[in-house]
Design a protein around this motif. Sequence first.
Motif, PDB file in Angstrom:
ATOM      1  N   GLY A 103       0.720  -1.176  -0.076  1.00  0.00           N
ATOM      2  CA  GLY A 103      -0.024  -0.017   0.172  1.00  0.00           C
ATOM      3  C   GLY A 103       0.818   1.186   0.068  1.00  0.00           C
ATOM      4  O   GLY A 103       1.797   1.279  -0.567  1.00  0.00           O
ATOM      5  N   LEU A 146      -3.394   3.742  11.241  1.00  0.00           N
ATOM      6  CA  LEU A 146      -2.577   4.805  10.897  1.00  0.00           C
ATOM      7  C   LEU A 146      -2.933   6.069  11.177  1.00  0.00           C
ATOM      8  O   LEU A 146      -2.408   7.215  10.807  1.00  0.00           O
ATOM      9  CB  LEU A 146      -1.681   4.694   9.616  1.00  0.00           C
ATOM     10  N   ILE A 190      -5.294   7.490   9.278  1.00  0.00           N
ATOM     11  CA  ILE A 190      -5.756   8.025   8.077  1.00  0.00           C
ATOM     12  C   ILE A 190      -6.862   7.076   7.456  1.00  0.00           C
ATOM     13  O   ILE A 190      -7.334   6.061   7.979  1.00  0.00           O
ATOM     14  CB  ILE A 190      -4.854   7.919   6.995  1.00  0.00           C
TER      15      ILE A 190
HETATM   16  C1  LIG Z   1      -2.285   6.295   0.802  1.00  0.00           C
HETATM   17  C2  LIG Z   1      -2.057   4.459   1.061  1.00  0.00           C
HETATM   18  C3  LIG Z   1      -2.227   4.518   2.553  1.00  0.00           C
HETATM   19  C4  LIG Z   1      -2.251   3.049   2.957  1.00  0.00           C
HETATM   20  O1  LIG Z   1      -1.944   2.065   1.984  1.00  0.00           O
HETATM   21  S1  LIG Z   1      -2.097   2.697   4.709  1.00  0.00           S
HETATM   22  C5  LIG Z   1      -1.284   1.145   4.759  1.00  0.00           C
HETATM   23  C6  LIG Z   1       0.157   1.321   4.545  1.00  0.00           C
HETATM   24  N1  LIG Z   1       0.840  -0.074   4.656  1.00  0.00           N
HETATM   25  C7  LIG Z   1       1.134  -0.666   5.703  1.00  0.00           C
HETATM   26  O2  LIG Z   1       0.941  -0.409   6.950  1.00  0.00           O
HETATM   27  C8  LIG Z   1       1.812  -2.103   5.520  1.00  0.00           C
HETATM   28  C9  LIG Z   1       3.130  -1.931   6.324  1.00  0.00           C
HETATM   29  N2  LIG Z   1       4.088  -2.933   6.168  1.00  0.00           N
HETATM   30  C10 LIG Z   1       3.711  -4.390   6.337  1.00  0.00           C
HETATM   31  O3  LIG Z   1       2.677  -4.712   7.313  1.00  0.00           O
HETATM   32  C11 LIG Z   1       4.891  -5.608   6.103  1.00  0.00           C
HETATM   33  O4  LIG Z   1       5.870  -4.974   5.555  1.00  0.00           O
HETATM   34  C12 LIG Z   1       4.156  -6.591   5.152  1.00  0.00           C
HETATM   35  C13 LIG Z   1       3.148  -7.499   5.639  1.00  0.00           C
HETATM   36  C14 LIG Z   1       3.684  -5.654   3.949  1.00  0.00           C
HETATM   37  C15 LIG Z   1       5.322  -7.455   4.727  1.00  0.00           C
HETATM   38  O5  LIG Z   1       5.716  -7.984   5.821  1.00  0.00           O
HETATM   39  P1  LIG Z   1       7.651  -8.618   5.598  1.00  0.00           P
HETATM   40  O6  LIG Z   1       7.467  -9.410   4.499  1.00  0.00           O
HETATM   41  O7  LIG Z   1       7.627  -9.255   7.014  1.00  0.00           O
HETATM   42  O8  LIG Z   1       8.399  -7.465   5.510  1.00  0.00           O
HETATM   43  P2  LIG Z   1       8.992  -6.362   6.372  1.00  0.00           P
HETATM   44  O9  LIG Z   1      10.166  -6.810   6.901  1.00  0.00           O
HETATM   45  O10 LIG Z   1       7.922  -5.873   7.216  1.00  0.00           O
HETATM   46  O11 LIG Z   1       9.362  -5.009   5.407  1.00  0.00           O
HETATM   47  C16 LIG Z   1      10.620  -5.120   4.308  1.00  0.00           C
HETATM   48  C17 LIG Z   1      10.832  -4.159   3.955  1.00  0.00           C
HETATM   49  O12 LIG Z   1       9.937  -3.462   3.185  1.00  0.00           O
HETATM   50  C18 LIG Z   1       9.393  -2.248   3.738  1.00  0.00           C
HETATM   51  N3  LIG Z   1       8.074  -1.954   3.625  1.00  0.00           N
HETATM   52  C19 LIG Z   1       7.109  -2.695   3.891  1.00  0.00           C
HETATM   53  N4  LIG Z   1       6.239  -2.189   3.680  1.00  0.00           N
HETATM   54  C20 LIG Z   1       6.534  -0.675   3.442  1.00  0.00           C
HETATM   55  C21 LIG Z   1       5.494   0.188   3.105  1.00  0.00           C
HETATM   56  N5  LIG Z   1       4.313   0.386   3.247  1.00  0.00           N
HETATM   57  N6  LIG Z   1       5.993   1.500   3.098  1.00  0.00           N
HETATM   58  C22 LIG Z   1       7.406   1.409   2.895  1.00  0.00           C
HETATM   59  N7  LIG Z   1       8.112   0.318   2.867  1.00  0.00           N
HETATM   60  C23 LIG Z   1       7.849  -0.661   3.297  1.00  0.00           C
HETATM   61  C24 LIG Z   1      10.158  -2.381   5.224  1.00  0.00           C
HETATM   62  O13 LIG Z   1      10.413  -0.875   5.558  1.00  0.00           O
HETATM   63  C25 LIG Z   1      11.425  -2.959   4.773  1.00  0.00           C
HETATM   64  O14 LIG Z   1      12.303  -2.327   4.434  1.00  0.00           O
HETATM   65  P3  LIG Z   1      13.834  -2.399   4.833  1.00  0.00           P
HETATM   66  O15 LIG Z   1      14.220  -3.884   4.397  1.00  0.00           O
HETATM   67  O16 LIG Z   1      14.629  -1.522   4.143  1.00  0.00           O
HETATM   68  O17 LIG Z   1      13.915  -2.525   6.399  1.00  0.00           O
END
Ligand SMILES: C/C=C/C(=O)SCCNC(=O)CCNC(=O)[C@H](O)C(C)(C)COP(=O)(O)OP(=O)(O)OC[C@H]1O[C@@H](n2cnc3c(N)ncnc32)[C@H](O)[C@@H]1OP(=O)(O)O
Length: 267
Positions: free
Chosen positions: A69, A148, A150
Amino acid sequence: MNTLPELTDALLTLDERVAVLTLNRNDLRNALTGSALIDDIVATADWVNQCDEVSVLVITGAGSAFSAGGNIRDMAERGGDFAGDVAECADRYRKGIQRIPLALQAVEVPVIAAVNGAAIGAGFDLANMADIRIASERAKFGETFLNLGIIPGDGGAWLMQRLIGYQRAFELTMTGRVIDANEAKELGIVMTVVPDDQLMPEAMKLATRIASQPPKATRLTKRLMKMAQRMELKDFLDLCAVFQGMSHNEPEHLEAVNRMLSSMGRG
Ligand SMILES: C/C=C/C(=O)SCCNC(=O)CCNC(=O)[C@H](O)C(C)(C)COP(=O)(O)OP(=O)(O)OC[C@H]1O[C@@H](n2cnc3c(N)ncnc32)[C@H](O)[C@@H]1OP(=O)(O)O
């Protein structure tokens, strides 16, 4: 326009009338903002509408997630798409992430989301813009905006209640809880849940089956199914009459009828 558009953070293939768009920023878990994915998705949607070689679009994610997202690092820093005062931020939404639901809503061919992993926030809403969702057992889904602080601002609050009804959409949106693929199936969000290694074969099997249908009538049928959601029956039947007139005058119709006639009596 059969030349594939050049994409930055996604991969696009076209084979046997099935286009496959793979979101390809696993380092960001395919976050849609703070990457080129919005531009890539919009460019693909526009291309599909102009390319008569495409009958079905499949959308999936590379790596472990479908899409995480919005970019939460940009949110934390009030940068990128989330910078500025109320008016500037609103403008960035209109010119940014909100182009995805508008572009996908306008896609003329059936869209299948092959949800390979987490589909969170705008990533969940992206999956829900597809006509059909097939999920890997690894997939999970969360309308987590409220967690979050929002609102679901990229179409989710409009879309989800049309998909699963107001009450269920309300509960998922208000709690922001993340559900697994099986619960998503029970709720009617997902059509099928398959083992991870069967995800793309299943999605491609369905896509290929739909892509074998007469292409012009397939596009008209999708338009009708979308229009039906917001039309009175009388007006809708008027529209059907015109579309049917168009269908009867397409060569693909006679070809299909002749195929049917020549197969009759052989079975
Ligand atoms: C306008 C729109 C608004 C919205 O969409 S609101 C919702 C926003 N999104 C979230 O809250 C999701 C946040 N992310 C997660 O919950 C998890 O991640 C996942 C379930 C998607 C995946 O989990 P896993 O496979 O264990 O990965 P990991 O270790 O959490 O993250 C790996 C790398 O991916 C980056 N990352 C993950 N999600 C985001 C994101 N939404 N924005 C930016 N970066 C993200 C992290 O930071 C990290 O990065 P590095 O390896 O450098 O530490």
